[in-house]
Structure formats: structure tokens, C-alpha cells
Enzyme design. Structure first.
Site, mmCIF file in Angstrom:
data_model
loop_
_atom_site.group_PDB
_atom_site.id
_atom_site.type_symbol
_atom_site.label_atom_id
_atom_site.label_comp_id
_atom_site.label_asym_id
_atom_site.label_seq_id
_atom_site.Cartn_x
_atom_site.Cartn_y
_atom_site.Cartn_z
ATOM 1 N N GLY A 189 -16.334 13.777 -9.642
ATOM 2 C CA GLY A 189 -15.387 13.223 -8.664
ATOM 3 C C GLY A 189 -15.934 11.920 -8.096
ATOM 4 N NE ARG A 208 -13.669 17.044 -11.757
ATOM 5 C CZ ARG A 208 -14.442 16.926 -10.672
ATOM 6 N NH1 ARG A 208 -15.738 17.076 -10.759
ATOM 7 N NH2 ARG A 208 -13.918 16.681 -9.492
ATOM 8 C CG ASP A 228 -24.354 20.675 -8.574
ATOM 9 O OD1 ASP A 228 -23.669 20.618 -7.540
ATOM 10 O OD2 ASP A 228 -24.142 21.502 -9.485
ATOM 11 C CB THR A 287 -20.343 14.550 -4.736
ATOM 12 O OG1 THR A 287 -19.375 15.520 -4.279
ATOM 13 C CG2 THR A 287 -21.722 15.045 -4.338
ATOM 14 C CG ASP A 324 -17.546 18.328 -2.903
ATOM 15 O OD1 ASP A 324 -16.556 17.954 -2.243
ATOM 16 O OD2 ASP A 324 -17.462 18.773 -4.060
ATOM 17 C CG ASP A 359 -21.747 19.981 -3.567
ATOM 18 O OD1 ASP A 359 -22.062 18.798 -3.818
ATOM 19 O OD2 ASP A 359 -20.971 20.629 -4.279
ATOM 20 N NE ARG A 393 -12.609 22.530 -8.001
ATOM 21 C CZ ARG A 393 -12.027 21.503 -8.607
ATOM 22 N NH1 ARG A 393 -10.716 21.380 -8.594
ATOM 23 N NH2 ARG A 393 -12.736 20.594 -9.248
HETATM 24 P P1 ADP Z 1 -20.132 16.739 -10.304
HETATM 25 O O1 ADP Z 1 -21.119 15.898 -11.008
HETATM 26 O O2 ADP Z 1 -19.423 15.994 -9.227
HETATM 27 O O3 ADP Z 1 -20.734 18.055 -9.849
HETATM 28 P P2 ADP Z 1 -18.834 18.130 -12.510
HETATM 29 O O4 ADP Z 1 -19.454 19.429 -12.198
HETATM 30 O O5 ADP Z 1 -17.385 18.111 -12.856
HETATM 31 O O6 ADP Z 1 -18.963 17.073 -11.315
HETATM 32 O O7 ADP Z 1 -19.683 17.480 -13.697
HETATM 33 C C1 ADP Z 1 -19.353 16.191 -14.190
HETATM 34 C C2 ADP Z 1 -19.597 16.146 -15.671
HETATM 35 O O8 ADP Z 1 -20.975 16.380 -15.949
HETATM 36 C C3 ADP Z 1 -18.869 17.206 -16.486
HETATM 37 O O9 ADP Z 1 -17.533 16.864 -16.755
HETATM 38 C C4 ADP Z 1 -19.691 17.221 -17.773
HETATM 39 O O10 ADP Z 1 -19.365 16.134 -18.588
HETATM 40 C C5 ADP Z 1 -21.108 17.030 -17.216
HETATM 41 N N1 ADP Z 1 -21.748 18.336 -17.050
HETATM 42 C C6 ADP Z 1 -21.565 19.233 -16.054
HETATM 43 N N2 ADP Z 1 -22.306 20.350 -16.256
HETATM 44 C C7 ADP Z 1 -22.969 20.151 -17.414
HETATM 45 C C8 ADP Z 1 -23.885 20.932 -18.189
HETATM 46 N N3 ADP Z 1 -24.280 22.167 -17.800
HETATM 47 N N4 ADP Z 1 -24.345 20.406 -19.340
HETATM 48 C C9 ADP Z 1 -23.966 19.195 -19.764
HETATM 49 N N5 ADP Z 1 -23.111 18.410 -19.077
HETATM 50 C C10 ADP Z 1 -22.615 18.865 -17.928
HETATM 51 O O1 F6P Z 2 -16.234 17.212 -6.101
HETATM 52 C C1 F6P Z 2 -15.421 16.360 -5.346
HETATM 53 C C2 F6P Z 2 -14.058 16.969 -5.147
HETATM 54 O O2 F6P Z 2 -13.259 16.046 -4.460
HETATM 55 C C3 F6P Z 2 -14.041 18.318 -4.448
HETATM 56 O O3 F6P Z 2 -14.144 18.228 -3.061
HETATM 57 C C4 F6P Z 2 -12.710 18.854 -4.900
HETATM 58 O O4 F6P Z 2 -12.709 20.263 -4.826
HETATM 59 C C5 F6P Z 2 -12.628 18.380 -6.309
HETATM 60 O O5 F6P Z 2 -13.458 17.233 -6.405
HETATM 61 C C6 F6P Z 2 -11.256 18.019 -6.744
HETATM 62 O O6 F6P Z 2 -11.353 17.561 -8.049
HETATM 63 P P1 F6P Z 2 -10.111 17.028 -8.876
HETATM 64 O O7 F6P Z 2 -9.692 15.734 -8.248
HETATM 65 O O8 F6P Z 2 -10.664 16.850 -10.245
HETATM 66 O O9 F6P Z 2 -9.062 18.059 -8.752
#
Ligand code: ADP
Ligand code: F6P
Length: 354
Positions: free
Chosen positions: A42, A103, A134, A157, A159, A161, A203
Site C-alpha cells: 500500500g 501487490r 512487512d 505504510t 498502518d 505495524d 485490516r
Molecule cells: P506490505 O508490504 O505493505 O505489508 P503486502 O503484504 O501486500 O504489503 O506485500 C507487498 C508485496 O510484497 C506482495 O504483493 C508480494 O509481492 C511481496 N511479498 C509479500 N510477502 C511475501 C513473501 N512471503 N515472499 C515473497 N514476497 C512477498
Molecule cells: O496496508 C495499508 C492499507 O491501507 C491498510 O490500512 C488497508 O487495510 C489496506 O492497505 C487496503 O489495501 P487495498 O487498497 O489494497 O484494499
């Protein structure tokens, strides 16, 4: 210090694919010629400020920067652009991320990460800075573990978090956006005696909700990390109405188990028997000009990430602890991902709610 990036034997192969082969080599004494950067997951206000810091910090060290578009997707597809000092000019005050984010399901797969690693090698990129949450750091770690890529994380982010840092880029702006919105909602709540259930983003994390509730003076707050019985909230609101209070704002985190603001409103509003409305703040929290604080931490962390790579440190995340820039190993950051936010903030917000 001596470390090795990639396999020099693959130089010929990289050249055949038209890559920047002069960079695919052994890296000595922290001398780097080129790094990559991407924003992932995000978006959050301040990511552009972080990109600016990365590029200008790198260029001051004589290091070139390639930006990969749309998070890991740009790595997988080879969608990249050269970022120089001018490319990041005039962007510090803008929300979003001008190189895009996504993502990326392909990066969850080994094959996708192998393509990404080949792309970095072809591009002569000797270290990668990942700006995200993360999930994005899990991806960076996988790349490091499977392909030896030198990586550094910058937490971005709304969040807030991410373990290992008190602040993430975007959180302060999102918090101010939510508080400003609730101040406005409070005007109509007071004027009409309507109870508002305001849903803020998160979320899987209640950090934004609990800090918003504290700063906005909310009458209640519900988050995924700690369950408050609906019956207790109902009893508190009834008591508050009986004492003559007209305006009530209940902040609900998107991920609250009672079903978000609509779910809570239906249960609580009906049980209390008061007029109520639901407001979902949604993606307005992700946009807007970053606050000064978000720009400042973006500058500190972006510069810190370049310095870490240039000095030969890999697998680190830059963070802020008690107002100071620190480094934390990404392995620990992701291992503690579910440690949860500071519940003392939640308890204070609840106590001051009256
Ligand atoms: P954020 O980085 O904000 O926590 P996501 O959890 O959606 O957001 O992760 C962002 C992107 O990082 C994912 O769409 C994916 O491409 C990559 N990613 C997340 N988890 C993994 C994982 N366990 N292994 C490899 N790539 C990952
Ligand atoms: O991780 C950032 C965030 O904005 C969260 O607060 C929210 O739950 C989520 O992304 C929403 O993601 P999307 O825009 O992909 O629905």
C-alpha cells in the site's frame, strides 16, 4: 570489507541479454556503482520524499539509482527508469509514489523472484532498497536468501505495524487526515445528537485507530488486537447519554472482528437506541501531502538505507526508535511482525473516553 554480489561467471550471459554488464562484478570495499529502489504494498504519503532521499543520498556518493515501477512487478517485468537528482525534484510534497506500487503475486513464487534476481543482475544493480511494509520485507529477505541480493528496507505504510520502528512513513499523515475528518464529523454529531461510527484503515492493525481515537477524543475505539465486548460499549454509551452527553464518536479499525464500522454500528446503535451513522474514511487516509514529520523520517531513513548498503550492510531495516535513526535486522522485523502495537495507547484512549 569484501563481499560478493551475483556470479561473475554470469557476466557473459547478462551481456548477451543486453544488461548493464559492467556492474555485474565483485563489489570491493563497499564501492557501489548502482543500486535499485522500489515502493511496494500500500502506498503512503512520504514515499516520494523517501525516493528523493535515496536518489540524492546515492548521487552524493557517486552511486546511480534505477527505480523499478509498481513494486516487485517492475523487477519481474524489467520495467525500470533511471532516477537522477532532477527526476526526484518537486516531489517531496506529493502523496502516493511517482514510480508506482503494487501487490505482486508473481513475486510470491520462487520463479518470479528468480526472474527479478536475473533482472537486477542484467541491470548491474548491486543493492536494492525496498520501501514498504512487512510483506514487502519478506519479499526482500527471500531475494537475499535465495539469490544473495544485498537488500535494505525502509518502512513505508500508513498502518504503523512494522516491528523495530516507532514510526512508519505515511502514518503521521494518515493520522492527521483521520483526526481532521473526525473533527468535522464531531461538529455535525454535536449539532444533531447523532452517534458516528467512523472506520479507519488497518485490516490487520489497530495502530491508526487507537492513535486516532486518542487524538480525536473519541468515546470508544475497537481494534483487532484487543477485543472489547459490544455489551460493554453499549453500557458505556447508555450511561453517557443518561449523563446528558450528545455527541459520540466511536472509532473502529477496518479489521475489527465485529465486522468493521457497519457491523459495530448495527449492533451498538440498535442496542443503545440512538440515531447513528457510519462513515468509512477509506483511501483518503492514504493520500494527501505528507506532513513535515513523514518527510523528515523519509529523509532520515532513505539516506540511512543508502549508507547501510554503501557500507556493506545487508538485510537491515532503517527505523526510528525514541526519535533516533536505528537499524534492525529484517529477519527480526518479519519474525516479530505480529507482536502488535502498543496497547497502552489503546487503554489511554479508552480511559480518557470517559
Ligand atoms: P506490505 O508490504 O505493505 O505489508 P503486502 O503484504 O501486500 O504489503 O506485500 C507487498 C508485496 O510484497 C506482495 O504483493 C508480494 O509481492 C511481496 N511479498 C509479500 N510477502 C511475501 C513473501 N512471503 N515472499 C515473497 N514476497 C512477498
Ligand atoms: O496496508 C495499508 C492499507 O491501507 C491498510 O490500512 C488497508 O487495510 C489496506 O492497505 C487496503 O489495501 P487495498 O487498497 O489494497 O484494499
Amino acid at each position: 570489507m569484501l563481499w560478493r554480489w551475483g556470479d561473475p561467471a554470469k557476466c557473459g550471459e547478462a551481456q548477451a541479454r543486453g544488461g548493464f554488464v559492467r556492474h555485474a562484478r565483485i563489489v570491493l570495499n563497499g564501492m557501489m556503482d548502482r543500486i535499485g529502489v522500489l515502493t511496494s504494498g500500500g502506498d503512503g504519503p512520504g514515499m516520494n520524499a523517501a525516493l528523493r532521499a535515496v536518489v540524492r543520498s546515492a548521487s552524493s556518493r557517486g552511486i546511480e539509482v534505477l527505480g523499478y515501477r509498481n513494486g516487485y512487478q517492475g523487477l519481474v517485468d524489467g520495467d525500470r527508469l533511471e532516477l537522477d537528482d532532477r527526476a526526484v525534484g518537486g516531489r517531496i510534497q506529493r502523496g502516493g509514489t511517482f514510480i508506482g506500487t503494487s501487490r505482486c503475486p508473481a513475486f510470491l513464487e520462487r520463479e518470479g523472484r528468480a526472474r527479478a534476481a536475473r533482472q537486477l543482475e542484467d541491470d548491474g544493480v548491486e543493492g536494492l532498497i525496498v520501501i514498504g511494509g512487512d510483506g514487502s520485507f519478506r519479499g526482500a529477505l527471500a531475494l537475499m536468501e535465495e539469490h544473495g541480493t544485498l537488500v535494505c528496507g525502509v518502512p513505508g505504510t500508513i498502518d504503523n505495524d512494522v516491528w523495530g520502528t516507532d514510526e512508519t512513513i505515511g502514518f503521521d499523515t494518515a493520522l492527521n487526515t483521520a483526526v481532521e475528518a473526525i473533527d468535522k464529523i464531531r461538529d455535525t454529531s454535536e449539532a444533531t445528537g447523532t452517534t458516528f461510527f467512523v472506520e479507519v484503515m488497518g485490516r490487520g492493525s489497530g495502530a491508526l485507530a487507537m492513535y486516532t481515537a486518542l487524538a480525536a477524543g473519541a468515546a470508544g475505539v475497537l481494534v483487532p488486537e484487543e477485543h472489547e465486548e459490544i455489551s460493554a460499549l453499549v453500557a458505556r454509551l447508555k450511561r453517557s447519554f443518561a449523563e446528558g452527553k450528545r455527541s459520540h464518536i466511536i472509532v473502529v479499525a477496518e479489521g475489527d472482528e465485529a465486522g468493521g464500522a457497519f457491523g459495530v454500528a448495527e449492533q451498538v446503535g440498535k442496542a443503545v437506541g440512538c440515531p447513528y451513522r457510519v462513515t468509512i474514511l477509506g483511501h483518503i487516509q492514504r493520500g494527501g501531502n505528507p506532513t513535515a514529520r513523514d518527510r523528515i523520517i523519509a529523509a532520515l531513513m532513505g539516506d540511512g538505507a543508502v549508507r547501510a548498503l554503501a557500507e556493506g550492510r545487508t538485510g537491515q531495516m532503517l527505523g526510528m526508535r525514541s526519535g533516533r535513526l536505528v537499524e534492525a535486522p529484517l529477519v527480526e522485523v518479519v519474525a516479530n511482525a505480529h507482536a502488535g502495537p502498543r496497547l497502552d495507547v489503546l487503554h489511554l484512549a479508552q480511559m480518557l473516553a470517559g
